[in-house]
Design an enzyme around this catalytic site. Structure first.
Site, PDB file in Angstrom:
ATOM      1  N   HIS A  18       0.990  -1.246  -0.061  1.00  0.00           N
ATOM      2  CA  HIS A  18       0.114  -0.046   0.075  1.00  0.00           C
ATOM      3  C   HIS A  18       0.879   1.132  -0.083  1.00  0.00           C
ATOM      4  O   HIS A  18       1.604   1.369   0.800  1.00  0.00           O
ATOM      5  CB  HIS A  18      -0.808  -0.093   1.198  1.00  0.00           C
ATOM      6  CG  HIS A  18      -1.772  -1.112   1.205  1.00  0.00           C
ATOM      7  ND1 HIS A  18      -2.920  -1.267   0.991  1.00  0.00           N
ATOM      8  CD2 HIS A  18      -1.228  -2.454   1.830  1.00  0.00           C
ATOM      9  CE1 HIS A  18      -3.486  -2.523   1.256  1.00  0.00           C
ATOM     10  NE2 HIS A  18      -2.354  -3.373   1.692  1.00  0.00           N
ATOM     11  N   GLU A 199      -7.001 -12.417   6.281  1.00  0.00           N
ATOM     12  CA  GLU A 199      -5.958 -11.718   7.083  1.00  0.00           C
ATOM     13  C   GLU A 199      -6.264 -11.937   8.600  1.00  0.00           C
ATOM     14  O   GLU A 199      -5.806 -12.689   9.433  1.00  0.00           O
ATOM     15  CB  GLU A 199      -5.697 -10.296   6.646  1.00  0.00           C
ATOM     16  CG  GLU A 199      -4.841  -9.645   7.514  1.00  0.00           C
ATOM     17  CD  GLU A 199      -4.957  -8.006   7.312  1.00  0.00           C
ATOM     18  OE1 GLU A 199      -5.655  -7.491   6.452  1.00  0.00           O
ATOM     19  OE2 GLU A 199      -3.799  -7.523   7.491  1.00  0.00           O
ATOM     20  N   ASP A 277       3.426  -5.030   2.772  1.00  0.00           N
ATOM     21  CA  ASP A 277       2.122  -4.609   2.958  1.00  0.00           C
ATOM     22  C   ASP A 277       2.180  -3.117   3.224  1.00  0.00           C
ATOM     23  O   ASP A 277       2.048  -2.251   2.348  1.00  0.00           O
ATOM     24  CB  ASP A 277       1.776  -5.249   4.071  1.00  0.00           C
ATOM     25  CG  ASP A 277       0.123  -5.264   4.291  1.00  0.00           C
ATOM     26  OD1 ASP A 277      -0.601  -4.684   3.681  1.00  0.00           O
ATOM     27  OD2 ASP A 277      -0.444  -5.781   5.485  1.00  0.00           O
TER      28      ASP A 277
HETATM   29  N1  ADE Z   1      -4.746  -1.044   4.203  1.00  0.00           N
HETATM   30  C1  ADE Z   1      -3.386  -1.026   4.418  1.00  0.00           C
HETATM   31  N2  ADE Z   1      -2.834  -2.042   4.706  1.00  0.00           N
HETATM   32  C2  ADE Z   1      -3.880  -3.025   5.080  1.00  0.00           C
HETATM   33  C3  ADE Z   1      -4.013  -4.422   5.685  1.00  0.00           C
HETATM   34  N3  ADE Z   1      -2.795  -4.938   6.054  1.00  0.00           N
HETATM   35  N4  ADE Z   1      -5.268  -5.105   5.475  1.00  0.00           N
HETATM   36  C4  ADE Z   1      -6.487  -4.284   5.334  1.00  0.00           C
HETATM   37  N5  ADE Z   1      -6.245  -3.260   4.649  1.00  0.00           N
HETATM   38  C5  ADE Z   1      -5.173  -2.489   4.508  1.00  0.00           C
HETATM   39 ZN    ZN Z   2      -2.570  -5.061   2.585  1.00  0.00          ZN
END
Ligand code: ADE
Ligand code: ZN
Length: 326
Positions: A18, A199, A277
């Site tokens: 991200h 997740e 991430d």
């Molecule tokens: N937005 C940024 N990082 C994230 C993550 N690990 N899980 C869900 N949304 C996110």
């Molecule tokens: Zn993510």
């Protein structure tokens, strides 16, 4: 770096990143100063002290709050340039970069500002950093599908240089099925499809993302290990899982790196690769993820090479680019 000689020679594709999660504390202060904004923290130490998370939502609260400093195209460009420079040093040769357009729109920043700021740097990334790129618009699953559809239409109308869409933000209670029409529309527009699933949410969300959204790739996916039938399917169909070990520890999805399911996932024959991430928040970039994994679970050179090759195979790069990198 700490990652070891062989690994440093291996080309990596960063597939789960991200861009807003690469905003380093130093850059947060620099952008706030440039934009004449007051931050709710007096110094770097006070900000860094907040990087202790209990779950996904506790991280998301700080991640969205810190985005306030992103105001101009130049801000988005500076953040993107800093990431690509650091990623190239980590061995990344191809980067598929998510951004959260709705998180910027909701604070009054125009779609053009964030898209053009990030895309201007991606456009010359191959020449400047030797990193090929793809831009992925990620939609916030805790907002409505109507909101996502409106933003998607606006992205298409402005000809945003997207290669794929994704689905992120607060997972539990926001199942993939909520976004069936969005993903159908993106597929019809010729975009590649990925979604965060498994997740914090259950293995059933991974199944929904595959069967209802038709995604080609699953971001995280670690909770598949709760469902042996799903593991068998993911192995059979070679579905890529973009695993982020340091993220999972920092967001308490797993207790410690030593307890991380990655070795079991590799042993099961799953198509896993390792990614960062939100590296500014979770203690490291993709090289750091490998280095910490090695220290914690004794990842072999062989496994590191397999993870690196999987990242290339699982990318949305052209077959020509993949062949160059393998
Ligand atoms: N937005 C940024 N990082 C994230 C993550 N690990 N899980 C869900 N949304 C996110
Ligand atoms: Zn993510």
């Amino acid at each position: 770096g700490m990652a070891g000689v062989l690994f440093e020679l291996l080309p990596i594709a960063e597939l789960h990143l991200h861009i807003e999660g690469t905003l380093q504390p130093e850059l947060i202060f620099a952008l706030a100063a440039r934009n004449g904004m007051d931050l709710p923290y007096t110094d770097l130490d006070e900000l860094r002290a907040l990087y202790q998370f209990t779950d996904l939502q506790s991280f998301l609260d700080l991640y969205y709050a810190n985005m306030a400093v992103l105001q101009t195209e130049e801000d988005f460009a500076d953040m993107t340039r800093a990431y690509l420079e650091r990623a190239a040093a980590a061995g990344v040769r191809h980067a598929e970069i998510m951004f959260d357009p709705q998180a910027h729109l909701s604070r009054g920043v125009a779609l053009e500002t964030c898209v053009n700021g990030v895309a201007s740097v991606l456009a010359t990334s191959m020449e400047d950093f030797g990193v090929s790129t793809m831009l992925i618009a990620a939609f916030l699953r805790d907002l409505s599908e109507e909101s996502a559809l409106e933003v998607f239409d606006n992205l298409m109308a402005m000809n945003a240089p997207l290669g794929a869409i994704g689905l992120d933000s607060a997972e539990v209670g926001n199942p993939p099925a909520k976004f069936e029409r969005l993903f159908a529309k993106a597929r019809d527009a010729g975009l590649r499809l990925t979604a965060h699933a498994g997740e914090e949410g259950p293995a059933a969300y991974i199944i929904e993302a595959l069967d209802i959204l038709g995604v080609e790739r699953i971001d995280h996916g670690i909770r598949c290990m709760d469902d042996p039938d799903l593991v068998e399917r993911l192995v059979d169909e070679r579905i890529p899982l973009t695993v982020c070990p340091l993220s999972n520890v920092r967001l308490r999805a797993v207790d410690t790196l030593a307890d991380h399911p990655l070795p079991a996932m590799l042993a099961a024959g799953l198509n896993v690769s390792v990614h960062s991430d939100d590296p500014a928040y979770f203690g490291g970039y993709v090289d750091d993820n490998f280095a910490h994994l090695r220290a914690a679970v004794g990842l072999s050179e062989f496994d590191a090479a397999r993870l690196a090759a999987n990242s290339i195979h699982s990318s949305f790069a052209s077959e020509e680019r993949k062949a160059e990198l393998l």
